[in-house]
Scaffold this motif. Structure first.
Motif, short mmCIF file in Angstrom:
data_model
loop_
_atom_site.label_atom_id
_atom_site.label_comp_id
_atom_site.label_asym_id
_atom_site.label_seq_id
_atom_site.Cartn_x
_atom_site.Cartn_y
_atom_site.Cartn_z
N ILE A 83 4.58 8.71 -1.94
CA ILE A 83 3.30 7.89 -1.65
C ILE A 83 2.22 8.20 -2.44
O ILE A 83 1.89 9.44 -2.31
CB ILE A 83 3.12 7.89 -0.44
CG1 ILE A 83 4.22 7.42 0.57
CG2 ILE A 83 1.79 7.10 0.02
CD1 ILE A 83 4.29 7.25 2.31
N GLU A 84 1.58 7.04 -2.89
CA GLU A 84 0.28 7.50 -3.56
C GLU A 84 -0.69 6.14 -3.35
O GLU A 84 -0.20 4.97 -2.73
CB GLU A 84 0.34 7.19 -5.28
CG GLU A 84 0.88 8.46 -5.78
CD GLU A 84 1.16 8.66 -7.23
OE1 GLU A 84 0.78 7.64 -7.77
OE2 GLU A 84 1.41 9.66 -7.84
N LEU A 85 -1.97 6.10 -3.27
CA LEU A 85 -2.91 5.33 -2.85
C LEU A 85 -3.90 4.83 -3.99
O LEU A 85 -4.26 5.52 -4.72
CB LEU A 85 -3.72 5.78 -1.68
CG LEU A 85 -3.04 6.29 -0.60
CD1 LEU A 85 -3.91 6.47 0.52
CD2 LEU A 85 -2.23 4.97 0.22
N SER A 86 -3.99 3.65 -4.08
CA SER A 86 -4.53 2.97 -5.28
C SER A 86 -5.86 2.04 -4.72
O SER A 86 -5.59 1.12 -3.81
CB SER A 86 -3.64 1.97 -6.13
OG SER A 86 -4.55 1.47 -7.01
N LEU A 87 -7.01 2.39 -4.88
CA LEU A 87 -8.20 1.47 -4.44
C LEU A 87 -8.41 0.30 -5.05
O LEU A 87 -8.41 0.13 -6.10
CB LEU A 87 -9.68 2.50 -4.80
CG LEU A 87 -10.86 1.88 -4.20
CD1 LEU A 87 -10.65 2.07 -2.69
CD2 LEU A 87 -11.99 2.57 -4.89
N VAL A 88 -8.29 -0.61 -4.21
CA VAL A 88 -8.25 -1.94 -4.74
C VAL A 88 -9.39 -2.78 -4.12
O VAL A 88 -9.82 -4.02 -4.64
CB VAL A 88 -6.88 -2.88 -3.97
CG1 VAL A 88 -5.71 -2.37 -4.45
CG2 VAL A 88 -6.99 -2.98 -2.46
N ASP A 89 -10.21 -2.41 -3.11
CA ASP A 89 -11.50 -2.81 -2.67
C ASP A 89 -12.47 -2.01 -2.63
O ASP A 89 -12.53 -1.01 -1.32
CB ASP A 89 -11.16 -3.58 -1.41
CG ASP A 89 -12.37 -4.32 -0.90
OD1 ASP A 89 -13.61 -4.30 -1.60
OD2 ASP A 89 -12.37 -4.98 0.08
N PRO A 90 -13.21 -1.34 -3.56
CA PRO A 90 -14.30 -0.53 -3.55
C PRO A 90 -15.18 -0.46 -2.43
O PRO A 90 -15.93 0.41 -1.61
CB PRO A 90 -14.80 -0.31 -4.68
CG PRO A 90 -13.56 -0.87 -5.80
CD PRO A 90 -13.27 -2.00 -4.91
N GLY A 91 -15.59 -1.63 -2.35
CA GLY A 91 -16.82 -2.11 -1.07
C GLY A 91 -16.33 -1.76 0.28
O GLY A 91 -16.97 -1.29 1.11
N ALA B 45 -8.56 -7.69 10.80
CA ALA B 45 -9.06 -6.36 10.34
C ALA B 45 -10.13 -6.84 9.02
O ALA B 45 -11.22 -6.20 9.41
CB ALA B 45 -7.91 -5.61 9.60
N VAL B 46 -10.00 -7.84 8.45
CA VAL B 46 -11.11 -8.30 7.58
C VAL B 46 -12.46 -8.59 8.16
O VAL B 46 -13.39 -8.47 7.69
CB VAL B 46 -10.59 -9.64 6.61
CG1 VAL B 46 -11.65 -9.96 5.93
CG2 VAL B 46 -9.43 -9.21 5.83
N SER B 47 -12.19 -9.29 9.45
CA SER B 47 -13.61 -9.68 10.08
C SER B 47 -14.14 -8.38 10.48
O SER B 47 -15.48 -8.75 10.75
CB SER B 47 -13.14 -10.62 11.49
OG SER B 47 -12.42 -9.69 12.11
N GLU B 48 -13.79 -7.28 10.54
CA GLU B 48 -14.35 -5.99 10.92
C GLU B 48 -14.92 -5.18 9.69
O GLU B 48 -15.84 -4.29 9.97
CB GLU B 48 -13.61 -5.42 11.67
CG GLU B 48 -13.10 -5.67 13.08
CD GLU B 48 -11.98 -4.94 13.68
OE1 GLU B 48 -11.86 -3.72 13.16
OE2 GLU B 48 -11.49 -5.09 14.89
N ILE B 49 -14.81 -5.85 8.51
CA ILE B 49 -15.20 -5.16 7.28
C ILE B 49 -16.84 -5.51 7.30
O ILE B 49 -17.21 -6.56 7.28
CB ILE B 49 -14.41 -5.88 6.15
CG1 ILE B 49 -12.91 -5.42 6.35
CG2 ILE B 49 -14.86 -5.03 4.81
CD1 ILE B 49 -12.75 -4.02 6.32
N PRO B 50 -17.37 -4.42 6.65
CA PRO B 50 -18.95 -4.63 6.47
C PRO B 50 -19.35 -5.69 5.49
O PRO B 50 -18.20 -5.98 4.60
CB PRO B 50 -19.25 -3.29 5.95
CG PRO B 50 -18.17 -2.43 6.54
CD PRO B 50 -17.05 -3.02 6.60
N ALA B 51 -20.37 -6.39 5.62
CA ALA B 51 -20.91 -7.31 4.78
C ALA B 51 -20.78 -7.15 3.17
O ALA B 51 -20.47 -7.93 2.28
CB ALA B 51 -22.02 -7.89 5.02
N ALA B 52 -21.18 -5.69 3.08
CA ALA B 52 -21.10 -5.44 1.47
C ALA B 52 -19.99 -5.57 0.69
O ALA B 52 -19.87 -5.89 -0.49
CB ALA B 52 -21.34 -3.78 1.48
N GLY B 53 -18.71 -5.59 1.47
CA GLY B 53 -17.49 -5.83 0.98
C GLY B 53 -17.07 -7.24 0.79
O GLY B 53 -15.70 -7.61 0.86
#
Length: 872
Positions: free
Chosen positions: A676-684, A804-812
């Motif tokens: 398993i490896e992780l790739s950042l798809v949403d930096p914000g 889950a998305v609804s809990e994401i900060p506005a910056a992202g």
């Protein structure tokens, strides 16, 4: 010369009165007389000459016109008045008599010849000869009575001789006929006497009575006393012998022996002692033959009893009709039949024992054999010390051995013979499958047989078997002789029964001469009908033209070396299928290389690939490269499908694709699927997509285990990878592909990534339950099963992306909005894909986009929208 008409009865005419003399003419007469006398003296000479000439003319007339014709002409004028007519009449009468007599004599000979040829009765011939005499003479009498009288006398003499001749012939004929008739009657009566002598109840008295009746009849037919006496003696002598032979043959062998013994000193009825001894020799031969025949009959019955005993031992049902027939034959045997009776008693004991044991399964029967090794409970002393115990034990052992042999030979045949029942004690009625019937009936029969075969397999603990050996042989032979279309229909009927049935059926056919047809059927199962058709056409080419050349020049690859290279790397436990695929490849090669004189490596590799499942129409199946090695690709899939599935699957998907829910350690799964490896798809928002690196997965080869079943081999050792219990890991690769394609990408939140990294640092692969719950709450996406607690199901670890998305900060917000859009399109595509069958081009096309929906580097949002719009 004309023939006078036959005699006819004529009427009698009244004679006319003569002329009347008148007185005034007398003087005139005297004058004329005187004058005549004078003239006569003067013309006597001239008159004599004229008379002689007239006679000559009359005779010439007879010779020219014929006697009968001349007489008829003169009679027609009223008589012969001239000298010429008188001369003609006199000569014609004599000649006519001769002519008519000659004709009559010829007719007489014809009558006699016809009579002898047709055996005409004597009275009829007499009548014909009398009519001939009277008719011919009467026909002349109306012309010349005198000549007619002469003719009648002559004819009477001739017909009298003819009558005497025929009378003598006819009498002799009748005498000969009577003689033949009497001889035939004597033969008939002789045969009647002989036939009567060989009837039940006949004896010397009844024979003499029959002979007396026959003599009375023959006497009336004119046989002499001497002939009658000879008939009596011969008939009696022969009839007595025939009666003795009949009674001897009708008696039992024991009675025959007594009769022969008595004939040594006592003369037989109607014979002297010497004649009796001679007659006895013939009966002795019959007795010897009967003894040998009865001994043979005893042996035959013993053999028949043995056959029925074998049926009982095999768990079959002995026909009651056969038992009755055996019993009737035993009744006819004497002391020498004791061995047959002993065999019969043993058979009946075995039948009774078999009825008690045949309902047992092999394991139960084996336990019973073990339990009676030391004797039957309550019978005799300890141990097998009684006949019943010995017989029971021997029979049970024999039955168990036969049972195991039958099951090993063919479970279906054993179930049919032993009338296997289900758990409810209902007979499993297995009937032979007729592959020549209507295809729909074949499908129905195969489906029923598949269900019955599973019951047999469970009952006997044997591998699943569909057919009897006879059925596989008949099916294989039928395919060889059928037309191309009929072969395809037969194969399609098997395919239409379902993948599981078809694969099992063709796997069994591969073990017979039908190996090639099994490979053809496998192609049809995978949807490669065109390939199957070409293989059958290639087979026809080989039958007509012979096999194509499969060898090459020295140092160059040939068919064998290429086949070994290709097959060795892709088949694991299914190497037994290689001959079938090789046979199909040869037939495909014959189709593609028709007319070629040299071996074509490219065509041969192409034929091998199509034989193992490559579909040239859509490029799926066959052998392709996966993880840098040759791999057998499932039908309807590509190498890319397989590679993606191996990388993107999780442990739960792999377990679900096994038949029994096999599981493996997380470390082993990670080695097989990739680290398993992780790739950042949403930096914000700090959202990571789970990806995998090859890691050590390249150390394991994917290998076919038959059908869609696959496993892994250690590349360096070739040993199979096993599950947690030590059993070989076997999974359905097509199911892995479908489950993986149906699942979306996996994402991690920052907390999950930190937890995963922490676990890796301490070398743990499973996250503790409290931490797992903490990670799931703010998370987004699906937590990989490689780090999921074994107590937590996959469904419990799935979080709703939208929540889950609804809990994401506005910056992202921007990045999350795009992810949300991609997730929505992905969900839509998943629903749209349900309209298509797995394996179809549309289904595979949508699966590819579903997998790549969250990879912005591979597909844009606009591309996803376009695909969604096309399929809506």
């Amino acid at each position: 010369m004309a023939q006078l008409p036959r005699y006819q009865r004529l009427g009698v005419r009244t004679r006319q009165p003569g002329s009347i003399d008148f007185a005034d003419t007398r003087e005139q007469a005297r004058y004329s007389q005187n004058l005549s006398q004078q003239l006569d003296r003067m013309s006597q000479f001239a008159f004599k000459e004229a008379s002689r000439a007239a006679e000559v003319r009359g005779q010439e007339r007879v010779r020219e016109e014929g006697a009968v014709e001349t007489l008829e002409a003169i009679d027609k004028k009223g008589g012969a008045f001239s000298i010429a007519d008188q001369a003609a009449y006199a000569l014609g009468s004599r000649v006519a008599v001769a002519e008519i007599q000659n004709t009559a004599e010829i007719e007489t000979m014809r009558i006699l010849n016809d009579a002898e040829r047709n055996e005409t009765p004597f009275s009829r011939v007499q009548e014909q000869l009398s009519d001939l005499t009277l008719g011919y003479s009467e026909s002349l009498r109306v012309i010349d009575p005198t000549a007619a009288a002469v003719l009648r006398e002559n004819l009477n003499g001739a017909t009298a001789k003819a009558t005497e001749r025929y009378s003598n012939w006819y009498v002799n004929l009748q005498a000969q006929k009577q003689k033949v008739k009497a001889a035939n009657a004597a033969d008939l009566q002789y045969n009647n006497v002989i036939q009567g002598a060989i009837l039940p109840g006949s004896n010397a008295v009844t024979i003499k009575q029959q002979i007396a009746k026959s003599i009375e009849l023959l006497s009336g037919m004119g046989l002499s006393e001497k002939q009658l006496k000879a008939f009596e003696l011969k008939s009696y002598s022969d009839a007595i012998k025939e009666n003795a032979i009949f009674n001897f043959n009708s008696s039992s062998v024991e009675e025959q022996q007594i009769t022969l013994k008595r004939m040594e000193t006592v003369p037989f009825t109607g014979m002297t002692l010497g004649e009796t001894q001679t007659f006895r020799k013939g009966l002795q031969g019959t007795y010897n033959k009967n003894v040998a025949m009865r001994e043979q009959k005893v042996s035959n019955v013993v053999s028949l009893i043995s056959d029925q005993d074998d049926i009982a031992t095999a768990g079959g049902v002995v026909s009651q009709k056969m038992l009755t027939e055996i019993e009737s034959q035993l009744d006819a045997f004497g002391p020498e039949g004791d061995r047959a009776r002993a065999a019969y008693e043993r058979m009946t004991f075995d039948i009774d024992t078999a009825n008690n044991l045949k309902a047992m399964m092999p394991a139960d029967l084996a336990s019973f054999v073990t339990s009676i090794e030391s004797g039957l409970p309550g019978v005799g002393e300890p141990g097998r010390d009684t006949d019943v115990e010995v017989k029971t034990y021997d029979f049970a052992v024999k039955m168990l051995d036969q049972f195991n042999k039958d099951i090993e030979d063919n479970p279906i045949s054993a179930a049919m013979k032993r009338q296997l029942t289900d758990d409810n004690n209902n007979l499993i009625q297995i009937k032979p499958i007729d592959f020549g019937q209507d295809p729909n009936r074949v499908v129905a029969d195969l489906s029923l047989r598949f269900d019955q075969a599973k019951l047999v397999s469970n009952a006997y603990g044997t591998p699943l078997t569909l057919f009897t050996k006879e059925e596989t042989k008949l099916f294989s032979n039928a395919l060889k002789s059928a037309s191309l279309n009929d072969r395809l229909i037969a194969l399609e009927s098997v395919v239409a029964s379902g993948d599981a049935i078809a694969l099992q059926a063709f796997e069994e056919l591969a073990g017979t001469d039908g190996a090639f047809y099994a490979a053809v059927g496998a192609s049809m199962v995978s949807g490669n009908r065109d390939v199957a058709t070409r293989a059958l056409e290639g087979q026809a080419i080989i039958e007509t033209m012979g096999k194509p050349k499969l060898t090459s020049d020295a140092g160059m690859p040939d068919a064998d070396s290429i086949s070994n290279e290709v097959f060795r790397s892709v088949f694991g436990e299914t190497r037994d299928a290689i001959p079938a695929y090789r046979a199909m490849a040869e037939n495909l090669y014959a189709f593609y290389a028709e007319g070629a004189t040299e071996f074509d490596e490219v065509l041969w590799r192409n034929s091998l690939n199509q034989a193992v499942g490559f579909n040239p129409e859509d490029g799926t199946g066959g052998i392709d490269t996966v993880r840098s090695v040759s791999t057998l690709i499932p039908s309807g899939n590509t190498a890319l499908d397989v590679s993606n599935a191996l990388i993107e699957m999780d442990a739960n998907i792999l377990s679900a694709a096994t038949l029994t829910g096999q599981t493996i350690a997380p470390e082993m799964f990670e080695a097989l699927s990739g680290e398993i490896e992780l790739s950042l798809v949403d930096p914000g928002a700090n959202i990571y997509q789970v990806t995998k690196s090859e890691g050590t997965s390249g150390d394991y080869n994917l290998v076919s285990l038959g059908g869609d079943n696959y496993g892994f081999l250690y590349k360096d050792s070739g040993i199979e990878v096993v599950d947690d219990k030590g059993d070989i890991l076997v999974f359905d690769l097509k199911k892995v592909i479908e489950l993986t394609a149906a699942r979306g990408p996996v994402y991690y939140t920052q907390d999950q990534k930190d937890a995963l990294d922490a676990q890796k640092d301490v070398g743990q692969g499973i996250i503790p339950e409290p931490l797992l719950e903490k990670m799931a709450k703010p998370g987004i996406g699906v937590i990989p099963s490689t780090i999921v607690s074994t107590t937590t199901s996959l469904a419990e670890t799935v979080s709703d992306v939208a929540e889950a998305v609804s809990e994401i900060p506005a910056a992202g917000a921007t990045a999350v909005s795009e992810l949300d859009e991609r997730e929505a399109i992905q969900a839509s595509l998943i629903e749209l894909r349900k309209k298509f069958e797995p394996g179809t081009s549309a289904h595979k096309y949508l699966s590819a986009f579903i997998i790549r929906a969250f990879d912005s580097n591979k597909v844009s949002v606009e591309d996803l929208k376009a695909v969604e719009s096309d399929f809506k």
